[in-house]
Motif scaffolding. Structure first.
Motif, mmCIF file in Angstrom:
data_model
loop_
_atom_site.group_PDB
_atom_site.id
_atom_site.type_symbol
_atom_site.label_atom_id
_atom_site.label_comp_id
_atom_site.label_asym_id
_atom_site.label_seq_id
_atom_site.Cartn_x
_atom_site.Cartn_y
_atom_site.Cartn_z
ATOM 1 N N ILE A 21 20.648 28.401 73.182
ATOM 2 C CA ILE A 21 21.656 29.006 74.077
ATOM 3 C C ILE A 21 20.986 29.904 75.112
ATOM 4 O O ILE A 21 21.329 29.875 76.303
ATOM 5 N N MET A 22 20.032 30.694 74.659
ATOM 6 C CA MET A 22 19.353 31.600 75.605
ATOM 7 C C MET A 22 18.577 30.790 76.650
ATOM 8 O O MET A 22 18.596 31.099 77.841
ATOM 9 N N GLU B 13 27.252 31.135 87.821
ATOM 10 C CA GLU B 13 25.932 30.598 87.456
ATOM 11 C C GLU B 13 24.804 31.417 88.060
ATOM 12 O O GLU B 13 23.734 31.507 87.478
ATOM 13 N N VAL C 99 19.555 27.724 67.245
ATOM 14 C CA VAL C 99 20.762 27.594 68.071
ATOM 15 C C VAL C 99 20.796 28.681 69.154
ATOM 16 O O VAL C 99 21.036 28.406 70.330
ATOM 17 N N LEU C 100 20.540 29.894 68.731
ATOM 18 C CA LEU C 100 20.552 30.996 69.714
ATOM 19 C C LEU C 100 19.442 30.821 70.743
ATOM 20 O O LEU C 100 19.623 31.091 71.930
ATOM 21 N N GLY D 10 19.247 27.767 77.575
ATOM 22 C CA GLY D 10 20.254 27.154 78.445
ATOM 23 C C GLY D 10 20.811 28.142 79.442
ATOM 24 O O GLY D 10 21.071 27.813 80.605
ATOM 25 N N SER D 11 20.981 29.391 79.005
ATOM 26 C CA SER D 11 21.494 30.423 79.919
ATOM 27 C C SER D 11 20.559 30.588 81.103
ATOM 28 O O SER D 11 20.974 30.606 82.257
ATOM 29 N N ILE D 12 19.278 30.698 80.807
ATOM 30 C CA ILE D 12 18.306 30.909 81.887
ATOM 31 C C ILE D 12 18.222 29.661 82.769
ATOM 32 O O ILE D 12 18.148 29.745 83.996
ATOM 33 N N TYR D 13 18.252 28.510 82.139
ATOM 34 C CA TYR D 13 18.095 27.254 82.867
ATOM 35 C C TYR D 13 19.188 27.066 83.926
ATOM 36 O O TYR D 13 18.959 26.505 84.994
ATOM 37 N N GLY D 14 20.383 27.571 83.624
ATOM 38 C CA GLY D 14 21.503 27.368 84.541
ATOM 39 C C GLY D 14 21.556 28.329 85.711
ATOM 40 O O GLY D 14 22.441 28.227 86.562
ATOM 41 N N LEU D 15 20.614 29.267 85.784
ATOM 42 C CA LEU D 15 20.660 30.267 86.851
ATOM 43 C C LEU D 15 20.514 29.610 88.223
ATOM 44 O O LEU D 15 19.730 28.674 88.396
ATOM 45 N N TYR E 129 23.994 29.364 82.448
ATOM 46 C CA TYR E 129 25.023 28.695 81.646
ATOM 47 C C TYR E 129 25.481 29.598 80.498
ATOM 48 O O TYR E 129 26.237 29.170 79.623
ATOM 49 N N GLY E 130 25.017 30.822 80.502
ATOM 50 C CA GLY E 130 25.283 31.731 79.393
ATOM 51 C C GLY E 130 26.754 31.961 79.125
ATOM 52 O O GLY E 130 27.203 31.978 77.988
#
Lengths: 643, 282
Positions: free
Chosen positions: B27-28, A378, B23-24, B30-35, A383-384
């Motif tokens: 996802i993008m 992470e 959708v993408l 969400g990717s940043i949010y989970g850092l 979450y990527g």
């Protein structure tokens, strides 16, 4: 001058390539003899594929590295003992002569048959270089000195080699190496790039900075290549390059930003594997000399990572050979499902294997729980990975056109995933191999959706959005990693004061026999790498020497200091005539921590520290005549010569 | 009739593209949010010291050299009432009673932005609290080796304030002295005076033997030497302020005795971090 020093780092790549290609082309001249015909089966057909044009590159590099290593070993263990030839001049002179000869062969070959660089090759090189420039800018922002902590030990070995003291076992060259994790192969390459003449600390910093940039480009290019070969779409190749360059695996593998033996092995493996895959797709096999070059060199770059890479590569090369003979081999053996089964069994079994005793117990510090690994993931991907990899897997299973390459990619994903997730020490290091496949599936996850966009400019616009996202992830990840390295406005392991101290040591003591330095693990590790003066074990100082140093720091009495210094033991230098006690702000900070941290191989005072008031009192209390002479002071360090 | 399928087809393609985009995009995001976020942020450098946010306030400290913390906190700061008595801005009981609800937290996106801004020098640490209608904010503005700390208090209604004090804690072993006259406020023996002279070139003036001072007279600038960390911190009085040293509570107080009828109070403290002692104009 700085740019020239940075360009010397090119030799790490250029020299083996030139030698490897030159020797192979030279052998080609004798292929006309029938008994050489099988030995050298160069490309008979004209290349149809832009990828195939570069296919031999990993093999040229591999054979060049192997030749250099064999030359070094031959001189060290055969010629020098036999006929008394100086290893130093025999090795360096010989390699440079061979290199010049091979360069001549290459030039003639290019003149006779120029290599045409198509836009399909130029675009990835240009784009990756541009991306790498941006990443490096971000990485060195407020970090004027390289952040690859390991470079100090690699530089130490490289310098020892330049002095002519080459051994195959790294632990016999320097006691900074308690464990032989890799042969001194890349150190030979560094030595060749830096010889002759000792580089000043500042020049070394320039060299390693240049090397980092070149390494980053190589990671980007092989990532692009792999993605393009597997899916055969330009935008996928582009995204593969983006992910390769711009994602910093900041938990122990450090693939894109740190030039290390294992990361070089990962680049060679991934590039070579991509070409192997390309050949498989085209119903061809790689000539044996190309495959065997890669197979030979990988464990010679890094034992564990290289051996795993070698086994994987070798297995698939054998598979490619068998597949030619048994075309339905793939259909008869459901490799993907076997690997999934192996993953599950492997993960269950790994918890019962205890390897914590390895490397004098250091292994226990590098075994991470699933929870810790989740945190690493992470920190790097947010979450990527959770969102995109499953999408990529679905894409791979559903895609009918590229079943073979996608099937193999799935095997690699699950295989490396199992290795990294296993409950064993050091396995996170293998992520340096696995990251290329995880990124591939993340890219395929994006492509799995993007392929439905019919408007090309929208597709590229969305791709730019992905680039922006990866860039944002990189910034946060880099800041997170650097956060503990803040010192006087910079994120750094070393300061100008450390460099000045190193310059003093290099000027006054480097090259003198019997000189031994002791300081806290971090300070002596840094100063040894920068100056060349031998230390007692660098960052991996043994417990006994740590206790001795602590005793010294706790006493300001000269007699006690003299007594403790006499007890110091270096793994390589048996009789030291001059001992240097270096005390820095780090040393005093180290002396104040708990004993378990002082004795730990994992704990260090990572950032520069200046001397405090009490530190300076200790320093000035210590000096006593000729036995303990203060030879250097600065706000950061004081150096005593102890006789 | 022939054109309708084309229009429908195009519309369908655009719809698909829009769905993919959404959708993408999700996802993008969400990717940043989970850092993952750094353990402590924002942290900035002021010379050899770092400035960071802690549970009770802002502190100057040195990473990996623990034990030296110079903190501004509402727990020590005070307001003066009409009779000259000090009223603490906050107590430990208040802090415990208020719990996590007292501290307005940034959401994840704001935190991520803070991390990035700090790296590029666009964000400095700040400490915020809300308690019983009072909004409290300590901000820092770091410029090289100089830190300007600003405290803002917003009350729910106006009140009369006869003065206010902003404090900086110091350690038991610190040598605290008047930056102009070199008068020392903390206990110091002859040997220590000699070392300070030898290492810093300063001729500090101790109090006569047997005499101590609990609270110093009014000063313009006070310096601190911590024996265990390098560098010297100096607290300077700004216009209208005085600096007082309280050796009992180990506080350097910046005092503003101006009379206010207000619902918002602002006070500033300037701290400079130097490697060596910097002489100041008398």
């Amino acid at each position: 001058m700085q740019i020239i020093t940075e360009l010397r780092a090119l030799l790490v790549y250029f020299l083996p390539l030139v030698i490897g290609r030159g020797l192979v082309l030279g052998l080609k001249q004798v292929r006309k003899m029938s008994w050489w015909k099988e030995l050298v089966r160069l490309r008979e057909k004209r290349e149809e594929d832009e990828v195939e044009k570069w296919q031999a590159l990993p093999a040229y590099y591999a054979w060049g590295v192997v030749v250099i290593l064999v030359w070094a070993l031959g001189f060290r263990y055969w010629l020098t003992p036999l006929v008394g030839l100086s290893w130093k001049w025999g090795f360096f002179g010989g390699v440079w002569l061979v290199g010049l000869f091979c360069l001549g062969v290459n030039i003639v070959s290019w003149w006779r048959k120029p290599v045409k660089l198509e836009w399909r090759s130029l675009v990835p090189i240009g784009v990756v270089t541009l991306l790498a420039s941006g990443v490096i800018w971000l990485w060195v922002y407020r970090s004027p000195y390289p952040l690859n902590w390991d470079w100090y030990q690699h530089q130490t070995l490289s310098r020892i080699i330049q002095e002519g003291k080459f051994e195959f076992e790294t632990s016999k060259m320097s006691d900074t190496f308690q464990f032989n994790s890799y042969p001194p192969t890349i150190h030979l390459l560094h030595a060749l790039g830096q010889f002759p003449g000792s580089m000043t600390p500042q020049r070394l910093i320039d060299y390693w900075r240049g090397l980092s940039f070149l390494h980053l480009i190589s990671v980007g290019l092989v990532s692009w290549l792999l993605a393009f070969v597997v899916v055969r779409k330009p935008v996928v190749g582009f995204l593969g390059g983006v992910f390769g360059v711009m994602i910093f695996d900041s938990a122990f593998s450090f693939t894109n930003l740190f030039f290390l033996p294992q990361t070089l092995a990962a680049v060679v493996f991934t590039g070579a594997f991509a070409f192997l895959l390309n050949a498989l797709q085209r119903e061809k096999t790689l000539p044996w000399w190309q495959a065997w070059g890669v197979i030979t060199v990988l464990p010679l770059i890094h034992y564990s990572v290289g051996t795993l890479a070698m086994l994987v590569y070798g297995a698939f090369w054998v598979y490619s050979k068998l597949k030619q003979k048994v075309p339905k081999l793939r259909d008869r053996f459901p490799f993907v499902y076997l690997v999934v089964l192996a993953v599950v069994v492997g993960l269950m079994v790994s918890g019962y294997i205890d390897l914590d005793y390895l490397n004098q117990g250091e292994a226990a510090l590098y075994r991470f729980s699933l929870e810790e690994k989740k945190e690493f993931v992470e920190n790097i991907y947010g979450y990527g990975m959770y969102l995109l990899v499953p999408l990529g897997v679905v894409y791979a299973f559903l895609n009918e056109k590229r079943r073979m390459s996608l099937g193999i990619s799935l095997v690699m994903l699950f295989g490396f995933g199992a290795v990294v997730l296993a409950d064993l020490p050091y396995v996170v290091k293998f992520y340096t191999l696995g990251r290329f496949w995880f990124h591939l599936f993340m890219v395929m996850g994006v492509w799995g959706l993007l392929q439905y966009v019919k408007q090309k400019y929208v597709m590229w616009l969305v791709s730019m959005g992905v680039v922006g996202t990866v860039a944002a992830m990189l910034v946060v990840n880099v800041v997170h990693w650097k956060n503990g390295l803040l010192h006087d406005g910079e994120y750094t392991h070393i300061s100008d004061l450390d460099i000045s101290a190193a310059e003093f040591l290099a000027e006054k003591y480097y090259g003198q026999k019997g000189v031994l330095m002791i300081s806290d693990p971090a300070t002596q590790f840094i100063l040894e790498g920068l100056s060349g003066v031998d230390s007692v074990g660098g960052a991996y100082m043994v417990a006994n020497n740590r206790r001795i140093l602590h005793q010294i720091m706790m006493s300001s009495k000269p007699d006690e200091v003299l007594k403790q210094m006499a007890l110091l033991h270096d793994g390589i230098l048996e009789n030291s005539t001059t001992k240097l006690l270096v005390v820095s702000g780090r040393t005093f900070a180290w002396a104040e921590v708990e004993e378990k941290d002082r004795l730990s191989l994992k704990f260090n005072i990572w950032t520069p520290k200046q001397l405090a008031y009490e530190d300076e009192k200790w320093i000035y209390s210590l000096e006593r005549g000729d036995q303990i002479r203060l030879v250097y002071t600065s706000p950061g360090e004081a150096i005593f010569e102890v006789r | 009739m022939k054109q309708t399928p084309n229009i429908l087809g195009k519309a369908g393609n655009w719809l698909v593209s829009l769905v993919v985009l959404l959708v993408l995009g999700g996802i993008m995001a969400g990717s940043i949010y989970g850092l993952g976020l750094p353990y402590r942020f924002p942290v900035v450098s002021a010379g050899l010291f770092e400035v960071g946010v802690f549970e009770s306030g802002l502190s100057l400290y040195q990473f990996e050299r623990e034990g030296a913390f110079y903190t501004v906190t509402p727990l020590n700061d005070y307001l003066l009432d009409s009779q000259g008595y000090r009223q603490p801005i906050l107590t430990w009981d208040d802090l415990d009673a208020g719990g996590d609800e007292m501290k307005p937290e940034e959401n994840k996106w704001e935190q991520l932005a803070t991390v990035v801004e700090t790296y590029f020098g666009k964000n400095d640490p700040k400490y915020m609290l809300e308690y019983q209608g009072m909004k409290l904010e300590y901000t820092s503005d770091v410029n090289g080796r100089e830190v300007q700390l600003t405290r803002r208090i917003k009350f729910d209604k106006s009140r009369l304030v006869d003065g206010q004090g902003m404090t900086l804690t110091f350690g038991r072993r610190d040598i605290v002295f008047d930056a102009e006259s070199l008068q020392v406020f903390t206990e110091i023996d002859r040997e220590e005076l000699d070392w300070v002279h030898r290492l810093f070139g300063l001729n500090l003036i101790p109090f006569p033997v047997g005499q101590t001072v609990r609270r110093s007279g009014v000063k313009k600038a006070v310096s601190i030497i911590n024996p265990d960390v390098p560098g010297i911190l100096t607290v300077e009085a700004l216009d209208g302020q005085d600096v007082v040293v309280d050796t009992g509570y180990r506080l350097i107080e910046v005092v503003d005795k101006e009379l206010w009828w207000t619902n918002e109070l602002v006070m500033r403290m300037r701290i400079t971090s130097d490697e060596k002692f910097m002489e100041r104009e008398q």
